[in-house]
Design an enzyme around this catalytic site. Structure first.
Site, PDB file in Angstrom:
ATOM      1  N   GLY A  52      90.466  38.495  -0.357  1.00  0.00           N
ATOM      2  CA  GLY A  52      90.366  39.545   0.653  1.00  0.00           C
ATOM      3  C   GLY A  52      90.467  40.901  -0.003  1.00  0.00           C
ATOM      4  O   GLY A  52      91.335  41.147  -0.847  1.00  0.00           O
ATOM      5  N   GLY A  95      90.080  43.917   2.012  1.00  0.00           N
ATOM      6  CA  GLY A  95      90.235  44.957   3.026  1.00  0.00           C
ATOM      7  C   GLY A  95      91.321  45.903   2.530  1.00  0.00           C
ATOM      8  O   GLY A  95      91.607  45.971   1.329  1.00  0.00           O
ATOM      9  N   LEU A  96      91.954  46.618   3.454  1.00  0.00           N
ATOM     10  CA  LEU A  96      92.956  47.582   2.994  1.00  0.00           C
ATOM     11  C   LEU A  96      94.115  46.900   2.296  1.00  0.00           C
ATOM     12  O   LEU A  96      94.628  47.405   1.295  1.00  0.00           O
ATOM     13  CB  LEU A  96      93.436  48.429   4.172  1.00  0.00           C
ATOM     14  CG  LEU A  96      92.431  49.518   4.532  1.00  0.00           C
ATOM     15  CD1 LEU A  96      92.848  50.261   5.788  1.00  0.00           C
ATOM     16  CD2 LEU A  96      92.269  50.508   3.380  1.00  0.00           C
ATOM     17  N   HIS A 112      94.021  44.879  23.426  1.00  0.00           N
ATOM     18  CA  HIS A 112      93.977  46.351  23.396  1.00  0.00           C
ATOM     19  C   HIS A 112      93.467  46.888  24.727  1.00  0.00           C
ATOM     20  O   HIS A 112      92.445  46.416  25.230  1.00  0.00           O
ATOM     21  CB  HIS A 112      93.042  46.783  22.262  1.00  0.00           C
ATOM     22  CG  HIS A 112      93.199  48.208  21.873  1.00  0.00           C
ATOM     23  ND1 HIS A 112      92.901  49.243  22.720  1.00  0.00           N
ATOM     24  CD2 HIS A 112      93.619  48.769  20.714  1.00  0.00           C
ATOM     25  CE1 HIS A 112      93.142  50.387  22.097  1.00  0.00           C
ATOM     26  NE2 HIS A 112      93.580  50.131  20.875  1.00  0.00           N
ATOM     27  N   SER A 171      89.067  53.845  20.528  1.00  0.00           N
ATOM     28  CA  SER A 171      90.377  54.019  19.890  1.00  0.00           C
ATOM     29  C   SER A 171      91.487  54.472  20.832  1.00  0.00           C
ATOM     30  O   SER A 171      91.272  55.276  21.738  1.00  0.00           O
ATOM     31  CB  SER A 171      90.238  55.056  18.790  1.00  0.00           C
ATOM     32  OG  SER A 171      91.505  55.462  18.355  1.00  0.00           O
ATOM     33  N   ARG A 183     100.500  49.234  23.869  1.00  0.00           N
ATOM     34  CA  ARG A 183      99.268  48.557  24.297  1.00  0.00           C
ATOM     35  C   ARG A 183      99.508  47.408  25.267  1.00  0.00           C
ATOM     36  O   ARG A 183      98.735  47.203  26.197  1.00  0.00           O
ATOM     37  CB  ARG A 183      98.555  48.024  23.058  1.00  0.00           C
ATOM     38  CG  ARG A 183      98.063  49.145  22.216  1.00  0.00           C
ATOM     39  CD  ARG A 183      97.485  48.666  20.925  1.00  0.00           C
ATOM     40  NE  ARG A 183      96.977  49.836  20.222  1.00  0.00           N
ATOM     41  CZ  ARG A 183      96.458  49.813  19.018  1.00  0.00           C
ATOM     42  NH1 ARG A 183      96.385  48.676  18.357  1.00  0.00           N
ATOM     43  NH2 ARG A 183      96.010  50.903  18.453  1.00  0.00           N
ATOM     44  N   HIS A 215      92.341  42.093  20.171  1.00  0.00           N
ATOM     45  CA  HIS A 215      92.182  43.119  19.153  1.00  0.00           C
ATOM     46  C   HIS A 215      92.895  42.814  17.837  1.00  0.00           C
ATOM     47  O   HIS A 215      92.379  43.081  16.755  1.00  0.00           O
ATOM     48  CB  HIS A 215      92.722  44.417  19.737  1.00  0.00           C
ATOM     49  CG  HIS A 215      92.659  45.580  18.810  1.00  0.00           C
ATOM     50  ND1 HIS A 215      91.470  46.111  18.368  1.00  0.00           N
ATOM     51  CD2 HIS A 215      93.632  46.316  18.227  1.00  0.00           C
ATOM     52  CE1 HIS A 215      91.728  47.135  17.561  1.00  0.00           C
ATOM     53  NE2 HIS A 215      93.029  47.266  17.446  1.00  0.00           N
ATOM     54  N   GLU A 245      97.166  41.837   7.658  1.00  0.00           N
ATOM     55  CA  GLU A 245      97.169  41.183   8.973  1.00  0.00           C
ATOM     56  C   GLU A 245      97.305  39.664   8.854  1.00  0.00           C
ATOM     57  O   GLU A 245      97.682  38.993   9.811  1.00  0.00           O
ATOM     58  CB  GLU A 245      95.892  41.568   9.754  1.00  0.00           C
ATOM     59  CG  GLU A 245      95.989  41.215  11.223  1.00  0.00           C
ATOM     60  CD  GLU A 245      94.797  41.676  12.045  1.00  0.00           C
ATOM     61  OE1 GLU A 245      94.077  42.594  11.630  1.00  0.00           O
ATOM     62  OE2 GLU A 245      94.592  41.102  13.135  1.00  0.00           O
ATOM     63  N   LEU A 291      97.294  49.632   9.576  1.00  0.00           N
ATOM     64  CA  LEU A 291      96.842  50.222   8.316  1.00  0.00           C
ATOM     65  C   LEU A 291      98.054  50.544   7.452  1.00  0.00           C
ATOM     66  O   LEU A 291      98.058  50.332   6.235  1.00  0.00           O
ATOM     67  CB  LEU A 291      96.016  51.479   8.584  1.00  0.00           C
ATOM     68  CG  LEU A 291      94.787  51.302   9.480  1.00  0.00           C
ATOM     69  CD1 LEU A 291      93.979  52.589   9.539  1.00  0.00           C
ATOM     70  CD2 LEU A 291      93.892  50.173   8.986  1.00  0.00           C
TER      71      LEU A 291
HETATM   72  C1  LIG Z   1      88.004  48.042  16.048  1.00  0.00           C
HETATM   73  C2  LIG Z   1      89.353  48.103  15.388  1.00  0.00           C
HETATM   74  C3  LIG Z   1      89.973  49.329  15.190  1.00  0.00           C
HETATM   75  C4  LIG Z   1      91.223  49.392  14.574  1.00  0.00           C
HETATM   76  N1  LIG Z   1      91.815  50.614  14.399  1.00  0.00           N
HETATM   77  C5  LIG Z   1      93.026  50.676  13.794  1.00  0.00           C
HETATM   78  C6  LIG Z   1      93.653  51.928  13.574  1.00  0.00           C
HETATM   79  O1  LIG Z   1      93.129  52.977  13.917  1.00  0.00           O
HETATM   80  N2  LIG Z   1      94.853  51.936  12.967  1.00  0.00           N
HETATM   81  C7  LIG Z   1      95.485  50.793  12.561  1.00  0.00           C
HETATM   82  O2  LIG Z   1      96.579  50.870  11.999  1.00  0.00           O
HETATM   83  N3  LIG Z   1      94.884  49.585  12.737  1.00  0.00           N
HETATM   84  C8  LIG Z   1      93.683  49.500  13.339  1.00  0.00           C
HETATM   85  N4  LIG Z   1      93.099  48.278  13.526  1.00  0.00           N
HETATM   86  C9  LIG Z   1      93.682  47.094  12.889  1.00  0.00           C
HETATM   87  C10 LIG Z   1      93.350  47.097  11.404  1.00  0.00           C
HETATM   88  O3  LIG Z   1      92.026  47.556  11.209  1.00  0.00           O
HETATM   89  C11 LIG Z   1      93.444  45.720  10.749  1.00  0.00           C
HETATM   90  O4  LIG Z   1      94.642  45.107  11.122  1.00  0.00           O
HETATM   91  C12 LIG Z   1      93.444  45.864   9.240  1.00  0.00           C
HETATM   92  O5  LIG Z   1      92.337  46.620   8.816  1.00  0.00           O
HETATM   93  C13 LIG Z   1      93.428  44.500   8.556  1.00  0.00           C
HETATM   94  O6  LIG Z   1      93.339  44.719   7.180  1.00  0.00           O
HETATM   95  P1  LIG Z   1      93.415  43.493   6.178  1.00  0.00           P
HETATM   96  O7  LIG Z   1      93.219  44.053   4.819  1.00  0.00           O
HETATM   97  O8  LIG Z   1      94.661  42.722   6.424  1.00  0.00           O
HETATM   98  O9  LIG Z   1      92.196  42.543   6.574  1.00  0.00           O
HETATM   99  P2  LIG Z   1      90.600  42.821   6.694  1.00  0.00           P
HETATM  100  O10 LIG Z   1      90.257  44.243   6.621  1.00  0.00           O
HETATM  101  O11 LIG Z   1      90.177  42.029   7.874  1.00  0.00           O
HETATM  102  O12 LIG Z   1      90.023  42.174   5.391  1.00  0.00           O
HETATM  103  C14 LIG Z   1      89.962  40.779   5.222  1.00  0.00           C
HETATM  104  C15 LIG Z   1      89.355  40.496   3.871  1.00  0.00           C
HETATM  105  O13 LIG Z   1      89.495  39.116   3.600  1.00  0.00           O
HETATM  106  C16 LIG Z   1      88.252  38.577   3.176  1.00  0.00           C
HETATM  107  N5  LIG Z   1      88.278  37.162   3.543  1.00  0.00           N
HETATM  108  C17 LIG Z   1      88.685  36.593   4.699  1.00  0.00           C
HETATM  109  N6  LIG Z   1      88.631  35.255   4.607  1.00  0.00           N
HETATM  110  C18 LIG Z   1      88.181  34.980   3.365  1.00  0.00           C
HETATM  111  C19 LIG Z   1      87.912  33.776   2.675  1.00  0.00           C
HETATM  112  N7  LIG Z   1      88.132  32.582   3.221  1.00  0.00           N
HETATM  113  N8  LIG Z   1      87.438  33.859   1.409  1.00  0.00           N
HETATM  114  C20 LIG Z   1      87.218  35.070   0.808  1.00  0.00           C
HETATM  115  N9  LIG Z   1      87.470  36.228   1.421  1.00  0.00           N
HETATM  116  C21 LIG Z   1      87.950  36.181   2.683  1.00  0.00           C
HETATM  117  C22 LIG Z   1      87.205  39.426   3.852  1.00  0.00           C
HETATM  118  O14 LIG Z   1      86.000  39.330   3.152  1.00  0.00           O
HETATM  119  C23 LIG Z   1      87.871  40.802   3.761  1.00  0.00           C
HETATM  120  O15 LIG Z   1      87.618  41.348   2.485  1.00  0.00           O
HETATM  121  C24 LIG Z   1      91.867  48.204  14.165  1.00  0.00           C
HETATM  122  C25 LIG Z   1      91.248  46.971  14.373  1.00  0.00           C
HETATM  123  C26 LIG Z   1      90.017  46.921  15.015  1.00  0.00           C
HETATM  124  C27 LIG Z   1      89.433  45.577  15.308  1.00  0.00           C
END
Ligand SMILES: Cc1cc2nc3c(=O)[nH]c(=O)nc-3n(C[C@H](O)[C@H](O)[C@H](O)COP(=O)(O)OP(=O)(O)OC[C@H]3O[C@@H](n4cnc5c(N)ncnc54)[C@H](O)[C@@H]3O)c2cc1C
Length: 666
Positions: free
Chosen positions: A40, A42-43, A266, A284, A337, A429, A453, A469
């Protein structure tokens, strides 16, 4: 197996500092001998991969998108919290800690939440140093806005694109390490199993999604940062590809899964418009800073609006019910929320909904446009009695703050939200549940960590806006890089882990068998057919309001649907080629198990708290009624062959620094 959360001793505000001062470290030369897999980017995963590589570890990073910068985190709109107190409005580390524990309805672990509040300020400094363009005030200082469940302004933001900008920061930090060869990036790869050797996580089996090749990858530790599982509901605001497979596979290998039923619905999403949809769109929460939520006061007006005989702008102030301001005068439109979502559902269930299906309420910016317009007229010395001018000036201010969100709404709904109120309704959400982790962010499998997450996180039963985030980046930039070193210190002499070990051979065979089973099945229905059915059961019986009867039915229905899925799903193509139906089949298979555990968890929790609302347990005013005597614990489930046989372990939650009281936002 007993649960040890490994919370350090000592006063809450000293725990993290003392802990860091005394843990084992790996010296820089030895870090070069250690490999870490991060699933993963993401952030959470992106920040962890960049920081671990910067420290000197060899990182192997995986994501299923074609680039880390397309992770679901890019969708985050509203902002990121930090206890900087730039506004001088009374914020502090303790207040952020308090708001988070209270917002989570007293179902989060105090020590972790305090640490999160402590490191929150560092995140902003880190991101600004990376060049993330967070919004600034006229004088050049970083700006803040408010989010639900708080009485201070502590949310840093970049218009409605905060996630995208933060992800670009993390991605640039990753790229520096990719360039140096310290991160080996595996885009378009999906982890399909964890490999455990002598009781420790030592690698993964991944499928190259472009060629279909099954690959073995080894490391001294594995970090799961795979995001949330909201798509178990089929329709959600999550990216279409977000899935639970990585988290679920480690669960099946021994990682306990905590609080699966804590889901955030949400309150401000664009309402569902029909069966054709595969995704829902968030508006948002930052919009609740300026938007006022209302429905008509009378049932006749609501009916007339639904039938198109009246417009919202036809109704006078007296004819509108600003129900959040009425019910919760202190927090008004900025209640958390879960509270806002239930209040919208209550009004719509009572017949006051304003769209054709009766499942929408208004989010209205007219008052904000007027207020900002007047302010601008005074500042600029213009005629404050010129109504048209005031509206023009106010519209410009609102467009500067939320322009991209308004544009998105107009594109989807084909109505101008500056002129007529937006229509919104709650949607799935965020998932507060996830893999259980101790204070070190390690799961119950030694060497397997979970961040962002995908873990059960610091948000208890309800996450406050802009805190996901914060948690993902806290885990990746500031917590895991310390705690993983403590675990890895004894591994400096282990040497490379061979992928020829029998454990790798067996795990690869299991993955191949599962893939082949789908390809050879030759059923009659598509994967989406089953996913939609699962989503409907989840929304109807395990959604915003739950009761014992519905949950019992859901458990049986999901188990039956799972059997039908394996009997009757059709997956075209081959395993050794690009095959998106096969990818989906593997993910939906996991959702069909997770959904059952989710319902089982919701059934066992005979109380209401945060995002988990059991109709049987509510106050006379319809608020969530917790049962602290019997349910102040984290429910951590151990896999035993099938979801129905999962065994419950309880981590008691002790509140020594915050008094446990029924939550109120009045
Ligand atoms: C529309 C929306 C708006 C949001 N706005 C906000 C906000 O303003 N402020 C806030 O604090 N939060 C917000 N959130 C929540 C927040 O965006 C997420 O909780 C957060 O970005 C999750 O980050 P993460 O790095 O944990 O996972 P993600 O960003 O979901 O990244 C998951 C990663 O895992 C990888 N992955 C998953 N499964 C596998 C696998 N089996 N094999 C290889 N790779 C895999 C994916 O490719 C990706 O790179 C929002 C959520 C949504 C839906």
């Amino acid at each position: 197996m007993s649960l040890d959360s490994k919370i350090p001793n000592g006063p809450i505000s000293d725990k993290w500092t003392n802990y860091k001062d005394h843990i084992n470290l790996v010296n820089p030369a030895n870090k070069r001998n250690i490999d870490i897999i991060v699933v993963g980017t993401g952030l959470a995963g992106g920040s962890a991969a960049a920081t671990l590589a910067e420290l000197g570890y060899n990182v192997k990073a995986f994501c299923f998108q074609d680039s880390p910068r397309r992770a679901h985190s890019i969708a985050a709109q509203g902002g990121i919290n930090a206890a900087k107190n730039y506004q001088g409005d009374g914020d502090s580390t303790f207040r952020l800690f308090y708001d988070t524990v209270k917002g989570g309805d007293y179902r989060a672990r105090e020590a972790n939440v305090h640490r999160l509040a402590e490191v929150s300020a560092n995140i902003i400094d880190q991101c600004v140093a990376q060049g993330v363009p967070l919004a600034r005030e006229y004088g050049g200082l970083l700006d803040n806005r408010s989010f639900g469940g708080t009485l201070v302004s502590r949310t840093f933001y970049a218009k409605g694109q905060t996630g995208q900008q933060l992800l670009l920061g993390a991605y640039s930090a990753m790229n520096r390490q990719i360039g140096r060869g310290k991160i080996k990036m595996h885009n378009r790869h999906e982890m399909l199993d964890l490999v455990i050797v002598n009781g420790k996580a030592r690698g993964i089996i991944a499928r190259n999604l472009v060629t279909g090749e099954i690959e073995r990858h080894s490391a001294h530790a594995v970090v799961i940062a795979s995001g949330g599982y909201g798509n178990v509901f089929f329709l959600s605001t999550n990216a279409m590809g977000s899935n639970a497979t990585a988290a679920w596979k480690i669960h099946k290998k021994g990682a306990f899964f905590a609080n699966p039923c804590y889901t955030q619905i949400h309150p401000t999403c664009i309402p569902v418009s029909g069966d054709h949809q595969s995704k829902l769109t968030l508006m948002s929460e930052s919009l609740r800073n300026d938007g006022r939520i209302w429905v008509p006061k009378s049932l006749e007006d609501a009916k007339a609006i639904r039938e198109g005989k009246k417009k919202p702008t036809d109704l006078s102030e007296e004819e509108r019910d600003y129900y959040l301001e009425r019910r919760y005068p202190s927090f008004g439109n900025l209640v958390p929320r879960d509270v806002a979502s239930r209040a919208a559902k209550e009004r719509c269930d009572a017949g006051y909904g304003v769209n054709k299906t009766g499942e929408a309420v208004y989010l209205d910016f007219a008052a904000a446009i007027q207020r900002y317009g007047l302010e601008q007229a005074y500042i600029k010395g213009l005629d404050a009695d010129d109504k048209k001018l005031v509206i023009k000036l106010g519209t410009e201010v609102v467009a500067n703050k939320y322009g991209n969100l308004f544009q998105m709404y107009e594109k989807i709904v084909d109505e101008n939200p500056y002129m007529t109120p937006m229509m919104i309704y709650p949607a799935v959400h965020y998932t507060m549940g996830g893999t259980w982790v101790d204070y070190n962010l390690m799961t119950t499998i030694p060497g397997c960590f979970s961040i962002g997450e995908s873990n059960f996180s610091d948000h208890g039963a309800n996450r406050l806006g802009a805190s996901a985030l914060m948690q993902g980046l806290a885990d990746g930039y500031f917590v895991l890089p310390y705690t993983i070193g403590d675990y890895l210190a004894p591994d400096i002499k282990t040497g490379k882990i061979s992928t020829d070990l029998p454990e790798f051979v067996e795990a690869e065979k299991n993955v191949r068998d599962q893939l082949n089973k789908f390809i050879n099945n030759n059923g009659a229905h598509s994967v989406d057919h089953f996913h939609k059915k699962l989503g409907k059961i989840m929304w109807d019986k395990v959604g915003m309001a739950r009761n014992a009867q519905g949950l019992t039915e859901a458990i049986d229905e999901i188990a039956a649907l799972r059997e039908e899925f394996y009997r009757d799903v059709k997956v075209p193509g081959t395993i050794d080629s690009f095959n998106q139906e096969l990818e989906k089949a593997m993910r939906v298979a996991d959702f069909l198990e997770l959904g059952e555990l989710f319902a089982k968890d919701a059934l066992h929790r005979r109380e209401s708290c945060g995002g988990h609302f059991r109709e049987e347990y509510q106050t006379e005013e319809g608020e969530a009624l917790r049962d602290d005597e019997n349910f102040a614990y984290v429910a951590a489930w151990e896999y035993k062959g099938k979801p129905s046989e999962a065994v419950l372990h309880k981590e008691p939650l002790v509140y020594e620094n915050i008094k446990l009281v029924q939550r109120s936002y009045k």
